[in-house]
Design a protein around this motif. Sequence first.
Motif, PDB file in Angstrom:
ATOM      1  N   PRO A 313     -43.714  34.522 -23.718  1.00 58.72           N
ATOM      2  CA  PRO A 313     -42.782  35.024 -24.731  1.00 58.72           C
ATOM      3  C   PRO A 313     -43.302  36.246 -25.484  1.00 58.72           C
ATOM      4  CG  PRO A 313     -43.800  32.978 -25.450  1.00 58.72           C
ATOM      5  CD  PRO A 313     -44.185  33.159 -24.023  1.00 58.72           C
ATOM      6  N   SER A 314     -44.623  36.443 -25.456  1.00 61.23           N
ATOM      7  CA  SER A 314     -45.229  37.636 -26.058  1.00 61.23           C
ATOM      8  C   SER A 314     -46.568  37.862 -25.379  1.00 61.23           C
ATOM      9  CB  SER A 314     -45.421  37.447 -27.571  1.00 61.23           C
ATOM     10  OG  SER A 314     -46.448  36.508 -27.842  1.00 61.23           O
ATOM     11  N   PRO A 315     -47.167  39.067 -25.518  1.00 63.65           N
ATOM     12  CA  PRO A 315     -48.436  39.337 -24.844  1.00 63.65           C
ATOM     13  C   PRO A 315     -49.548  38.362 -25.212  1.00 63.65           C
ATOM     14  CG  PRO A 315     -47.450  41.375 -25.604  1.00 63.65           C
ATOM     15  CD  PRO A 315     -46.626  40.276 -26.187  1.00 63.65           C
ATOM     16  N   GLU A 316     -49.523  37.815 -26.422  1.00 64.42           N
ATOM     17  CA  GLU A 316     -50.616  36.958 -26.886  1.00 64.42           C
ATOM     18  C   GLU A 316     -50.288  35.465 -26.796  1.00 64.42           C
ATOM     19  OE1 GLU A 316     -51.827  38.140 -30.768  1.00 64.42           O
ATOM     20  OE2 GLU A 316     -52.776  40.002 -30.072  1.00 64.42           O
ATOM     21  N   ILE A 317     -49.163  35.120 -26.220  1.00 68.18           N
ATOM     22  CA  ILE A 317     -48.759  33.719 -26.110  1.00 68.18           C
ATOM     23  C   ILE A 317     -48.368  33.409 -24.664  1.00 68.18           C
ATOM     24  CG2 ILE A 317     -47.066  31.976 -26.779  1.00 68.18           C
ATOM     25  CD1 ILE A 317     -49.028  32.530 -28.980  1.00 68.18           C
ATOM     26  N   ALA A 318     -48.918  32.324 -24.141  1.00 67.83           N
ATOM     27  CA  ALA A 318     -48.520  31.810 -22.828  1.00 67.83           C
ATOM     28  C   ALA A 318     -48.048  30.375 -23.002  1.00 67.83           C
ATOM     29  CB  ALA A 318     -49.692  31.859 -21.852  1.00 67.83           C
ATOM     30  N   VAL A 319     -46.990  30.026 -22.296  1.00 71.70           N
ATOM     31  CA  VAL A 319     -46.465  28.662 -22.342  1.00 71.70           C
ATOM     32  C   VAL A 319     -46.689  28.013 -20.982  1.00 71.70           C
ATOM     33  CG1 VAL A 319     -44.444  27.222 -22.714  1.00 71.70           C
ATOM     34  CG2 VAL A 319     -44.729  29.309 -24.051  1.00 71.70           C
ATOM     35  N   SER A 358     -56.209  38.248 -25.352  1.00 68.32           N
ATOM     36  CA  SER A 358     -56.496  39.405 -24.500  1.00 68.32           C
ATOM     37  C   SER A 358     -55.390  39.656 -23.463  1.00 68.32           C
ATOM     38  CB  SER A 358     -57.838  39.215 -23.782  1.00 68.32           C
ATOM     39  OG  SER A 358     -57.793  38.070 -22.945  1.00 68.32           O
ATOM     40  N   ASN A 359     -54.295  38.901 -23.560  1.00 66.30           N
ATOM     41  CA  ASN A 359     -53.177  39.047 -22.621  1.00 66.30           C
ATOM     42  C   ASN A 359     -53.671  38.967 -21.171  1.00 66.30           C
ATOM     43  OD1 ASN A 359     -50.561  39.454 -21.711  1.00 66.30           O
ATOM     44  ND2 ASN A 359     -50.674  41.693 -21.855  1.00 66.30           N
ATOM     45  N   SER A 360     -54.458  37.944 -20.889  1.00 65.19           N
ATOM     46  CA  SER A 360     -55.093  37.807 -19.572  1.00 65.19           C
ATOM     47  C   SER A 360     -54.269  36.994 -18.583  1.00 65.19           C
ATOM     48  CB  SER A 360     -56.468  37.155 -19.726  1.00 65.19           C
ATOM     49  OG  SER A 360     -56.336  35.873 -20.332  1.00 65.19           O
ATOM     50  N   LEU A 361     -53.294  36.251 -19.085  1.00 69.06           N
ATOM     51  CA  LEU A 361     -52.518  35.364 -18.223  1.00 69.06           C
ATOM     52  C   LEU A 361     -51.193  35.983 -17.807  1.00 69.06           C
ATOM     53  CD1 LEU A 361     -53.035  31.948 -20.077  1.00 69.06           C
ATOM     54  CD2 LEU A 361     -54.112  32.674 -17.946  1.00 69.06           C
ATOM     55  N   ASN A 362     -50.750  35.602 -16.624  1.00 74.78           N
ATOM     56  CA  ASN A 362     -49.443  35.994 -16.110  1.00 74.78           C
ATOM     57  C   ASN A 362     -48.687  34.764 -15.638  1.00 74.78           C
ATOM     58  OD1 ASN A 362     -49.325  39.053 -16.093  1.00 74.78           O
ATOM     59  ND2 ASN A 362     -51.256  38.711 -15.009  1.00 74.78           N
TER      60      ASN A 362
END
Length: 405
Positions: A313-319, A358-362
């Motif tokens: 939902p944002s560069p710093e959040i992964a669900v 760090s926005n490391s996840l995709n």
Amino acid sequence: MTEFYWFGVRNRKQSLGGPRAHLGAAGDSRMYHTDNYKNNITGRSILDILTPDLVVMEEAFNKNMAHFRSIVSNRISHRPHCKMHKSSIIAQKQLKEGNSKGVCCQTLSEAEVLSENGIKDIFITNQIVNKNKINILSELNKYSYIKICVDNANNIKDINEISKNKGIRIDLMIEINCGGGRCGVNSYDEFHGQYKLIEEMEHVNFKGVQAYNGSSQHVYEREERHRESERTYSMIREYLRCLDKENHEDIEISGGGTGTLEFDIESGLFTETQAGSYLFMDMDYARVAGDSEKGVGGFDNSLFVITSVISKPSPEIAVCDAGLKSHSVDSGYPLVHGDTGLTVIGVSDNHCVVKDESNSLNINDRILLIPGHCDPTCNLYDRYLIINNDAVSDIWDIDARGRNI
């Protein structure tokens, strides 16, 4: 095995593969597509696992078993508690490869599963007070040796009467409340009275003392945990003085756990330890050690929930797709395995929110979560996927899952 923090699966085609599952008419035995896929996962990459799922890293699992065996050596007997893993396969491994004398479990129905699968020495570390349950316990004792805890005189009388009708004799362990504030006698007079009552009866036998202080297992600071353990040992010794015996060599004193293992052995008090979590470890036991990746006693994390990123939902959040239905949070949120800079900040029914500074996840990346509490987490699954060299090498059933009676 490769050290990993998460598994990138970007630009990788995913395919179910294999024959389509046949969905029969209503009332027929059905095999859903997801079940068919999961049943044919052995030999495939860890990246092919449908998430969320429960995985065991076998190298760490075996290392923990060997490490525990070296610590215990000939210093104390081991009766591992199976309420943690709820798997007769793992119980058999603990008996054969871990040199354990028998096992513990917490419920009558867990004992049934273990007995059915060849475990012949079982200690139910709980009270069985319902008369229907006592009848079942008596029947079960025809196939495996089962002993139980007591802390009530009327319960002792009921067990004796039903055992008399069955023509058997049941071994009893008087439980003392040594700090947990749950089950157990609370006075020396109560303890001595129940001991004398058992000794007077013909179809029950006083086997020893159940003295498990669960509250001391998770005291995080070592010296405080040591002081709490010593307080427990002093209490147990005072209770033993109530017995009409000059020595206690023929009495079993069972208790202790992973968090207090080193102190339990040094005390020379226990005849057996019930430690069980050493095999898997979890985030709360990591807190006891003060080390996020290695639990108290130098045991490694071997149990993980594997989950996938399903939204950014944002560069710093992964669900991710592992929520409350996939792991227990009674001891806190899970920890992301490895030095990743990823932190779980929220959990709902089917979602786990991860801070990803760090926005490391995709999307579709995999991460491994160390559960906050292994016992109730394992009870959410039907089996363990065993991982070797980043591939699924075996499947171990959690056959006592949900056996809460």
